[in-house]
Design a protein around this motif. Structure first.
Motif, PDB file in Angstrom:
ATOM      1  N   ILE A  18      30.346  45.819  31.829  1.00 55.52           N
ATOM      2  CA  ILE A  18      30.941  46.396  30.619  1.00 55.52           C
ATOM      3  C   ILE A  18      32.102  47.333  30.965  1.00 55.52           C
ATOM      4  O   ILE A  18      33.043  47.472  30.188  1.00 55.52           O
ATOM      5  N   VAL A  19      32.060  47.951  32.136  1.00 56.41           N
ATOM      6  CA  VAL A  19      33.177  48.815  32.556  1.00 56.41           C
ATOM      7  C   VAL A  19      34.445  47.982  32.715  1.00 56.41           C
ATOM      8  O   VAL A  19      35.526  48.369  32.255  1.00 56.41           O
ATOM      9  N   ASP A  20      34.327  46.811  33.348  1.00 53.05           N
ATOM     10  CA  ASP A  20      35.484  45.928  33.512  1.00 53.05           C
ATOM     11  C   ASP A  20      36.044  45.513  32.157  1.00 53.05           C
ATOM     12  O   ASP A  20      37.267  45.505  31.955  1.00 53.05           O
ATOM     13  N   LEU A  21      35.154  45.161  31.242  1.00 50.67           N
ATOM     14  CA  LEU A  21      35.604  44.687  29.936  1.00 50.67           C
ATOM     15  C   LEU A  21      36.251  45.800  29.124  1.00 50.67           C
ATOM     16  O   LEU A  21      37.267  45.588  28.450  1.00 50.67           O
ATOM     17  N   ASN A  22      35.682  46.997  29.189  1.00 48.07           N
ATOM     18  CA  ASN A  22      36.279  48.121  28.466  1.00 48.07           C
ATOM     19  C   ASN A  22      37.597  48.562  29.083  1.00 48.07           C
ATOM     20  O   ASN A  22      38.467  49.101  28.396  1.00 48.07           O
ATOM     21  N   ARG A  23      37.759  48.300  30.374  1.00 49.94           N
ATOM     22  CA  ARG A  23      39.009  48.670  31.051  1.00 49.94           C
ATOM     23  C   ARG A  23      40.152  47.737  30.661  1.00 49.94           C
ATOM     24  O   ARG A  23      41.327  48.113  30.741  1.00 49.94           O
TER      25      ARG A  23
END
Length: 250
Positions: free
Chosen positions: A114-119
């Motif tokens: 989810i960190v990658d997607l939110n980034r």
């Protein structure tokens, strides 16, 4: 009339095409590992006909093998190699205005989180919420990620084995007659529904696909095929003419 799409399969031959048609799948997205885009396009065209559209794609391995994250890419203009950094891969997909999807999020050691997607909120057009390799906890987490990010969902058979074709599909209330139609539906976040089969047969096929992970993720396989530098999708392969050297991890 609704169109049934399997947005991610790894295998494609006469038996796969026959099974897809028998199970009322209208569109397959063919994205094999370690295969260059021209070969994928040619094979997709070979097995497309009036009853089945095969759309070419690439599941890109980003990062090192031990810390890899997969990105499913459609509508590529030119080939993109594996084993670039995630940032280098996403920059190239953005440059090409490709369709980027997040397969099997936070699954094992091969997935975007989810960190990658939110980034990168504007680069992704969907998150996979069901495939037969997932355990139930993975499906639940994927659904949470969709809710938290607001990204559209999709489901696929992620079929490495022919019997898994037709076990999962994503249904659109739109006609899809060419790859561009699917690209548009994914980019636009068009409404869709995810379906999967159930019962003992489905569970047995899920177990067979999960068992296949042992070979799929073996270091011996990747060391032999990729790290030698001769694999067709290695970033330093002569076919890429040095264009991706800066972003390569090998």
């Amino acid at each position: 009339m609704p169109t049934r799409v399997d947005p991610h399969v790894k295998t494609l031959d006469e038996q796969v095409a026959h099974r897809a048609k028998a199970r009322n799948i209208d569109v397959l997205v063919y994205a094999p590992h370690f295969t260059r885009l021209p070969e994928i396009r040619a094979r997709a065209e070979r097995f497309s006909d009036d009853d089945l559209l095969v759309v070419p794609a690439r599941e890109l391995f980003t990062g090192s093998f031990r810390k890899r994250k997969h990105v499913l890419a459609l509508d590529l203009d030119t080939p993109v190699p594996d084993f670039l950094t995630l940032e280098a891969t996403l920059r190239e997909l953005d440059r090409q205005d490709a369709v980027a999807l997040a397969p099997h999020p936070e699954f094992a050691t091969v997935s975007l989180d989810i960190v990658d997607l939110n980034r990168h909120p504007d680069l992704f057009s969907g998150v996979e919420i069901y495939n037969p390799k997932h355990l139930e906890k993975h499906n639940r987490r994927a659904q949470e990620i969709v809710r938290e990010t607001g990204l559209p969902s999709f489901g696929s058979s992620y079929a490495h084995l022919t019997p898994t074709i037709g076990e999962v599909w994503t249904e659109f209330d739109a006609e899809i007659e060419a790859p561009a139609d699917l690209h548009h539906l994914l980019r636009s976040g068009a409404p869709r529904r995810v379906f999967h089969r159930s019962g003992r047969g489905h569970e047995l096929r899920r177990r067979a696909e999960f068992a296949h992970l042992a070979w799929e993720n073996s270091w011996e396989k990747v060391d032999r095929l990729v790290l030698s530098g001769m694999e067709a999708t290695h970033p330093r392969h002569p076919a890429y003419e040095g264009r991706f050297d800066e972003g390569a991890v090998y």
